[in-house]
Scaffold this active site. Sequence first.
Site, PDB file in Angstrom:
ATOM      1  N   HIS A 112      30.394  41.695  52.952  1.00 60.73           N
ATOM      2  CA  HIS A 112      31.853  41.745  52.938  1.00 60.73           C
ATOM      3  C   HIS A 112      32.473  42.045  54.301  1.00 60.73           C
ATOM      4  CE1 HIS A 112      35.833  42.334  51.210  1.00 60.73           C
ATOM      5  NE2 HIS A 112      35.914  43.542  51.727  1.00 60.73           N
ATOM      6  N   GLY A 145      42.127  47.123  52.513  1.00 59.15           N
ATOM      7  CA  GLY A 145      42.378  48.293  51.678  1.00 59.15           C
ATOM      8  C   GLY A 145      42.758  47.874  50.270  1.00 59.15           C
ATOM      9  N   ASP A 170      28.729  38.760  49.639  1.00 58.33           N
ATOM     10  CA  ASP A 170      29.827  39.717  49.581  1.00 58.33           C
ATOM     11  C   ASP A 170      29.853  40.302  48.174  1.00 58.33           C
ATOM     12  OD1 ASP A 170      32.287  41.047  49.409  1.00 58.33           O
ATOM     13  OD2 ASP A 170      33.330  39.570  50.645  1.00 58.33           O
ATOM     14  N   SER A 217      39.881  40.635  52.871  1.00 58.67           N
ATOM     15  CA  SER A 217      39.866  41.491  51.697  1.00 58.67           C
ATOM     16  C   SER A 217      41.314  41.666  51.197  1.00 58.67           C
ATOM     17  CB  SER A 217      39.193  42.825  52.046  1.00 58.67           C
ATOM     18  OG  SER A 217      38.860  43.541  50.902  1.00 58.67           O
ATOM     19  N   TRP A 218      41.822  42.907  51.101  1.00 60.93           N
ATOM     20  CA  TRP A 218      43.229  43.080  50.733  1.00 60.93           C
ATOM     21  C   TRP A 218      44.147  42.380  51.729  1.00 60.93           C
ATOM     22  CZ3 TRP A 218      47.155  43.815  47.716  1.00 60.93           C
ATOM     23  CH2 TRP A 218      48.397  44.199  48.260  1.00 60.93           C
TER      24      TRP A 218
END
Length: 316
Positions: free
Chosen positions: A294, A45, A266, A112-113
């Site tokens: 991704h 996120g 990605d 990711s986050w």
Amino acid sequence: MPRGDLFPDIAPFETGLLPLTGGHVMYWEQVGNPRGQPALFLHGGPGAGAGAVHRRFFDPSHWRVVIFDQRGAGRSRPLGELRENTTPHLVEDIETLRRFLGIERWLLFGGSWGSTLALAYAQAHPDRVTGCVLRGVFLGRRSEVEWFLTGLRRIFPDAWTAFTEHLAPEERRDLLGSYLRRLCDPDPLVHLPAARAWSQYEGSCSTLLPSPETVASFAQDRSALGLARIEAHYFAHDLFLPQAGLLGHMDRIAHIPAEIVQGRYDMVCPAETAFELAAAWSRARLTVVPDAGHSALEPGVRTALVSAVERFRRRG
């Protein structure tokens, strides 16, 4: 999407709700072996929340896996709440959960986050981390945010056009500010369509090949609101990271082993960031998946992630 290379579906052996500061309440669960080697799953996120599929990256006979929804995300409450919702708050929440569960040290797994938060936590509490498995690396720099907001139009002009055309022409000069205002509007007729537009944009850019399943999962109202509102909030505040950024504090975790998995194509978090992180981390092993974007659920990425976790299992 076939997912036979992941471990079988598994139910939690324990779940709970943990009160936090600022009126937040964290959902958490444990799966696998109650006496196993601890691992912590960190979702993306910010604001995306965790799901049942995330339990399946870990061999349940070996790992004691802790999964939680970050402030304002998923099953934590209140959904989409921005008050007292910053990276330092999330780092402290992880420590609160670790102490509550009586865990001494754990493996961090985040994409990711989730990779950003894993690095922030590890740098704040290196003595609590046995290792890191990171995917689709995001370091939270302004250039990376700008790439997401505008650079992606070079690769996904159709998705970017739909993203921008949700806004009135006069709002498009400030995409982030305009979206954040709409996402924070109390009227669901304003914030829910904005959340769907933001989340569908991200979902559309997350896989190497078009994946209607991925876009549909991003567009669900519950997940879309948490993701879009919290993500925009964090983007507007430089992810609440220190001025020197995460690369400026790599000395704190230089001794910690790491596995970095990166899709070559990605587009949400381009590969150059993973290469920069690996270059600054002598104990990191970088695996580039040649035919992936991704998403953690693309075949090559999920296989590489399972292999990375298994290598940590063999380390003991």
